[in-house]
Every structure is written in structure tokens, then in C-alpha cells.
Design a protein around this motif. Structure first.
Motif: not given
Length: 194
Positions: A54-61, A80-82, A86-94
Motif C-alpha cells: 500500500d505504501n511506496f514512493s519513487g522518482e524516475f527520469t 504495508s503488505v496487504n 489480516a492474519e496472513r498479512d501478519k505472517h507475511l510481515r514475520g
């Protein structure tokens, strides 16, 4: 004296005219939600698990006349993985997967652009992906979607890209079988000219 000054001015003007135009700089439009980083991985080989960051930032030329000179850098907030669970996202963050306590950010920095000789709107971006504390070179296949003025007086350009990464390459320990090792990343990027 005046003639020499005018001659010097003329020569310097010609020199400036012959310099190549610089590529335009863009910021990825995450504020307007006109960009996304999505992933898909087979679940046990039976179905697809999909999600996004969900959250990222960036620039390019980017210069359409010389796309091979383009550059891009992106920072992803891995917390911010989604995956819409909710339970799976908790596991993905681990520690089995993204290990976000230790590595809360992932980055991609381009090193080279290889343009399709038959179509300047298609190219490969070669660069370094740093994920879970590991840096590997990956290749993103990119298509330009379009560019032009927006209704608010700005100028935009958009691309879509795809790549595949192997979880083991990035020290992701969880093993759900061979069919679940490859992750497909789908990128949609719209940039606003600075």
C-alpha cells in the motif's frame, strides 16, 4: 572588441544548442493512487494468492527520444503488505517471509535500460532489488502506456511492468512447495513531471 564579444557569444550559443536535452524528472503519483505494486504467488500450486504494497514512493527520469538514458528508484514500505487477510498479512510481515521488523524497507534502483530495437515504448529495466536484506539484480519488462498533459496543468507519463522473483534468492525461508517459490510482481507507474 565588440566583434570579439559577439563572436564569443555566437560560438557559446551554438555550443549550447548542440548539447543533448536532459531527460525530464518525474515523481510517482502515489498521493493520487495512480500507481501500484502488486504481487501474485501460487498457493500450494492450487490457486493464486494476490496482494499489494500500500505504501511506496519513487522518482524516475524519462526522455521519449532517448529512453535508454532513463533512471528509476523506488522505496517500498514492506510493513504495508496487504493480501486482504489480516492474519496472513501478519505472517507475511514475520520472519518466515518479509521480516519487516529487521527490514522495513525494500528498494529498487535501475542500472541499465535496454530498449526494444523495434519499439521504443518497450524496454527492459535492469536494476538492483534489495528485499529482506538481500540485493539481487532483476529485469523488469516494461511497456509505456501513454503520456500527455493532465486537466490540472501538469504533464504525466505512465508505464506498466512485470517481473518474477524467486523467494529463496531473497532469503525468504517459508517453503510451500516448488509451485510457490516464484512471485510475480506487476507494476503500474504514473509519474508527474516535476
Amino acid at each position: 572588441m565588440l566583434k570579439k564579444s559577439l563572436l564569443a557569444l555566437a560560438v557559446s550559443s551554438i555550443g549550447l544548442m548542440s548539447l543533448p536535452a536532459l531527460a525530464d524528472s518525474y515523481v510517482i503519483d502515489t498521493k493520487g493512487a495512480h500507481a501500484s505494486i502488486n504481487f501474485a504467488v501460487k498457493h500450494l500450486g492450487y490457486s493464486w494468492l494476490t496482494g499489494r504494497f500500500d505504501n511506496f514512493s519513487g522518482e524516475f527520469t524519462y526522455d521519449p527520444a532517448k529512453p535508454e538514458a532513463s533512471t528509476i528508484s523506488v522505496t517500498i514500505d514492506t510493513t504495508s503488505v496487504n493480501s486482504n487477510h489480516a492474519e496472513r498479512d501478519k505472517h507475511l510481515r514475520g520472519s518466515d517471509f518479509l521480516n519487516v521488523e529487521k527490514f522495513p524497507k525494500a528498494t529498487f534502483v535501475s542500472k541499465q535500460i535496454k530498449v526494444d530495437p523495434d519499439d521504443k515504448d518497450e524496454f527492459d529495466i535492469i536494476g538492483d532489488l534489495t528485499l529482506n536484506g538481500v540485493t539481487k539484480t532483476i529485469v523488469i519488462e516494461v511497456d509505456k502506456v501513454g503520456e500527455g498533459k493532465d486537466p490540472w496543468g501538469g504533464y504525466r507519463v505512465g508505464f506498466e511492468g512485470e517481473t518474477h522473483i524467486n523467494m529463496r534468492d531473497f532469503n525468504i525461508k517459508m517453503d510451500l512447495g516448488p509451485a510457490s517459490q516464484m512471485v510475480k510482481l506487476e507494476l503500474h507507474v504514473e509519474g508527474i513531471k516535476k
